[in-house]
Design a protein around this motif. Sequence first.
Motif, mmCIF file in Angstrom:
data_model
loop_
_atom_site.group_PDB
_atom_site.id
_atom_site.type_symbol
_atom_site.label_atom_id
_atom_site.label_comp_id
_atom_site.label_asym_id
_atom_site.label_seq_id
_atom_site.Cartn_x
_atom_site.Cartn_y
_atom_site.Cartn_z
ATOM 1 N N PRO A 1 0.930 -9.660 -5.777
ATOM 2 C CA PRO A 1 1.642 -10.802 -5.576
ATOM 3 C C PRO A 1 2.910 -10.627 -5.039
ATOM 4 C CG PRO A 1 1.797 -10.178 -7.916
ATOM 5 C CD PRO A 1 0.940 -9.073 -7.465
ATOM 6 N N LEU A 2 3.107 -9.875 -3.863
ATOM 7 C CA LEU A 2 4.270 -9.654 -3.041
ATOM 8 C C LEU A 2 5.335 -10.725 -2.886
ATOM 9 C CD1 LEU A 2 5.655 -6.979 -1.996
ATOM 10 C CD2 LEU A 2 4.697 -7.561 0.501
ATOM 11 N N ASP B 1 -3.575 -0.982 -2.867
ATOM 12 C CA ASP B 1 -3.930 -1.768 -1.386
ATOM 13 C C ASP B 1 -4.443 -3.154 -1.525
ATOM 14 O OD1 ASP B 1 -5.647 -2.107 0.891
ATOM 15 O OD2 ASP B 1 -6.874 -0.369 0.627
ATOM 16 N N PRO B 2 -3.737 -3.897 -0.845
ATOM 17 C CA PRO B 2 -3.899 -5.301 -0.919
ATOM 18 C C PRO B 2 -5.442 -5.904 -0.569
ATOM 19 C CG PRO B 2 -2.512 -5.114 1.089
ATOM 20 C CD PRO B 2 -2.669 -3.708 0.302
ATOM 21 N N TRP C 1 0.829 -1.292 -0.063
ATOM 22 C CA TRP C 1 -0.031 0.002 0.074
ATOM 23 C C TRP C 1 0.936 1.201 -0.015
ATOM 24 C CZ3 TRP C 1 1.589 2.345 4.373
ATOM 25 C CH2 TRP C 1 1.951 1.595 5.376
ATOM 26 N N GLY C 2 2.114 0.986 0.359
ATOM 27 C CA GLY C 2 3.056 2.005 -0.072
ATOM 28 C C GLY C 2 4.287 1.634 -0.970
#
Length: 403
Positions: free
Chosen positions: A348-349, A341-342, A292-293
């Motif tokens: 897919p971090l 925003d997940p 989200w950042g």
Amino acid sequence: MSARPPRATISDVIAPDFTTRPELTGTHAMVASTHWLATASGAAVLERGGNAFDAAVATGLVLHVVEPHLNGLGGDVPVIGCAAGGSPFVLSGQGTSPAAATPDAFTALGLDHVPGTGLLAAVVPGAFGTWMDLLARYGTWRASDVMAYAIGYARHGHPLLRQASATIGAVRDLFAAHWPTSAAVYLPGGEVPAPGTLLRNVALAETLERLAAVADRHADREAGIEAARAAFYEGFVAEEIGRFAASPVLDSTGAAHRGLLTADDLASWRVREEAPATVEFAGRTIAKTGPWGQGPALLQQLTLLDGMDLADTRPGSAELVHAVVEGAKLAFADRDAWYGDPDHADVPLEELLSPEYASQRRALVGATASDELRPGSPGGREPRLARRALEAEAASRSGAAAS
């Protein structure tokens, strides 16, 4: 013949010169910020027996006063912290968009993007709630005590930074014509204050004093902190923000628009504590915010660099700078295509930070610099870029071809 020294790794090359900041040491405590008054305030908290989190809150609140061109009480504050003996944590102090800020709402206004300035760009101000959450969970001081430093500099003044004076000068006409309350603070006597001028923000001081007074009505420390938070997000501050956002103001579209942010948006927002995104590099665990950042972009850069054969490069050499810059381009291209925003997007971090993905991306770093925007395809997914980013890329290519 002397023995050959052990072969260096990329971590050995980068870590000693990873920053241009001086390395400082101390025996009691240390505070670092971008303004000396904020740093001094944090140090004063530590000298009076406050802990690191008390000092961080005091420092951050002072920055909102003395760096008005960079941040403010209406902004955001992502926090990465770690208590002694604990695990790193992240506070997601990123304010959310208004509930009414839907694509249809902007289409109805004849807009295909969110203006970069003005009320339509406003989101819930996450900073104050995050500072209060950090203070309640990990600090030891009362809300009024950590606010005292910011209140003092807002009420009695602080020497205006050169950069702040220049920024005020750049928006002088806008303030004078369309933002009268801002003009009242930042254009005293109708003029741009010179660098070093003692600038006061009495309205901000009064707001913080009122929040501190609300907190002090409670004998219990945490109850007082919560009361101050509620006064901001559910009380007089939220009401004033909602009222102000309802009045049209000129923005970067060249037209006046009222905002979409309401008092209800503030009342429904809460800061969230979560585990950080991490990678191992140079024998250390590097922690950043979630997607989200843009924090994980650094993690991607480090993961990519960790597999490069840069052992014989000098710090600051063209070869090392080339590798770092090209890796940054690839990481930020992924940021543009994949981060969000997940709670509302598929990010897919885990794959973006995996060694396997880094190996694929590393192969794109050639001998010469690339001017292409090249997001990857983690897990075989097709990257998605905003139309405006694609247009900017096409324009850049067109200009390069014309030259």
